[in-house]
Enzyme design. Structure first.
Site, mmCIF file in Angstrom:
data_model
loop_
_atom_site.group_PDB
_atom_site.id
_atom_site.type_symbol
_atom_site.label_atom_id
_atom_site.label_comp_id
_atom_site.label_asym_id
_atom_site.label_seq_id
_atom_site.Cartn_x
_atom_site.Cartn_y
_atom_site.Cartn_z
ATOM 1 C CG ASP A 94 -1.988 -1.041 1.193
ATOM 2 O OD1 ASP A 94 -2.163 -1.674 0.135
ATOM 3 O OD2 ASP A 94 -2.661 -1.232 2.229
ATOM 4 C CB THR A 115 -6.985 1.932 4.952
ATOM 5 O OG1 THR A 115 -7.126 3.227 4.389
ATOM 6 C CG2 THR A 115 -6.446 0.973 3.910
ATOM 7 C CG ASP A 171 -9.089 -6.205 4.144
ATOM 8 O OD1 ASP A 171 -9.985 -6.716 3.433
ATOM 9 O OD2 ASP A 171 -8.224 -5.428 3.697
#
Length: 297
Positions: free
Chosen positions: A13, A241, A245
């Protein structure tokens, strides 16, 4: 200790912090830049490992510096990387992320992730057969996801599919998935449902969907039609972010306890993850999650 197999993407990232998102054609001065290991598959593997799961990662990286760093990072987190393959002459996947406030925009470049094949998954059949849960996403080829689902079904292992980035999924694949974990926007795309209200969409796949809705938590319609809502947890958000997940990793890790307790643990873990910068940087350890839930109970 639950055993998980994660089949999915491994990215680096590239994160830019800015006071706002630039308009088309605009050059904007940023505030900070950093690189973080990422990719939905790797993120979920790391998050599950931190929560106490025994995790095997199946994926691909490029033969570049990012690839070497990404594998080393997974190893450091206790993730089994025997089935992470290095693809010669191909760049590792990257995600270009702009963060403004607690929101983000992301562009993903697949790189080596698109070199993952059903044969790579087949090589991990023994690990899939021994797993408590298999977790996958859509940042790798759909044929790989289908092969993963078929092997999980063959061995009677629950499979969680996080359908991101979202595409319309074939009914045959949906039939083999134990749980689908979209957000509201992704669910609409997966089901080709347009502006249909999300409760109606959930009712179309009873017992199958756990839908996330940011700070509002998660929603599920059970096989008997019972509507289940797990509220979110209030925190001071720094960077969202990786929250999805973290949710998926926690849901998979705690699924052997039952879906409802797993949804609660997943919402709490996702809330904790947004309090620090970076997809993996914010993912909590098991003792942090336990302490957080003790404080809010």
């Amino acid at each position: 200790m639950p055993k998980l197999v994660v089949v999915g993407s491994i990215n680096m990232d590239l994160v830019a912090l800015a006071p706002r998102f630039p308009a088309p054609g605009e050059t904007l001065s940023g505030e900070r830049f950093a690189t973080f290991p990422g990719g939905k598959g790797a993120n979920q593997a790391v998050a599950a490992s931190r929560l106490g799961a025994e995790v095997v990662m199946v994926g691909c990286v490029g033969s570049d510096l990012f690839g070497r760093d990404l594998v080393a990072g997974l190893n450091k987190e206790g993730v089994d990387t025997r089935h992470v393959h290095t693809i010669e002459g191909v760049a590792s996947g990257v995600a270009c992320i702009t963060v403004s406030g607690a929101e983000n925009n992301i562009i993903v470049i697949a790189g080596a992730n698109h070199a993952l094949t059903p044969e790579h998954v087949a090589a991990a059949e023994a690990e899939i057969a021994a797993a408590d849960v298999v977790l996958t996403q859509l940042e790798v080829p759909l044929a790989v996801v289908a092969a993963t689902a078929a092997l999980a079904k063959k061995h009677g292992v629950p499979l969680i599919l996080n359908p991101a980035p979202a595409v319309h999924l074939p009914p045959a694949l949906l039939d083999e998935v134990s749980y689908l974990t979209p957000n509201e926007h992704e669910l609409s795309i997966v089901m080709d449902a347009g502006s249909t209200p999300f409760p109606d969409m959930l009712e179309r796949l009873p017992g199958k969907v756990v839908m996330t809705k940011g700070e509002h938590g998660a929603y599920h319609v059970a096989a008997d039609g019972t509507f289940v809502h797990q509220p979110g947890f209030t925190v001071s958000a720094v960077d969202t972010t990786g929250a999805g997940d973290t949710f998926n990793a926690a849901l998979a890790t705690y699924l052997p306890l039952g879906l409802k307790p797993a949804m609660r643990m997943a919402c709490a873990a996702a809330a904790l993850s947004v309090t620090r910068l970076g997809a993996q940087g914010g993912m909590p350890q098991q003792d942090e999650l336990d302490a957080f839930l003790k404080d809010v109970s």
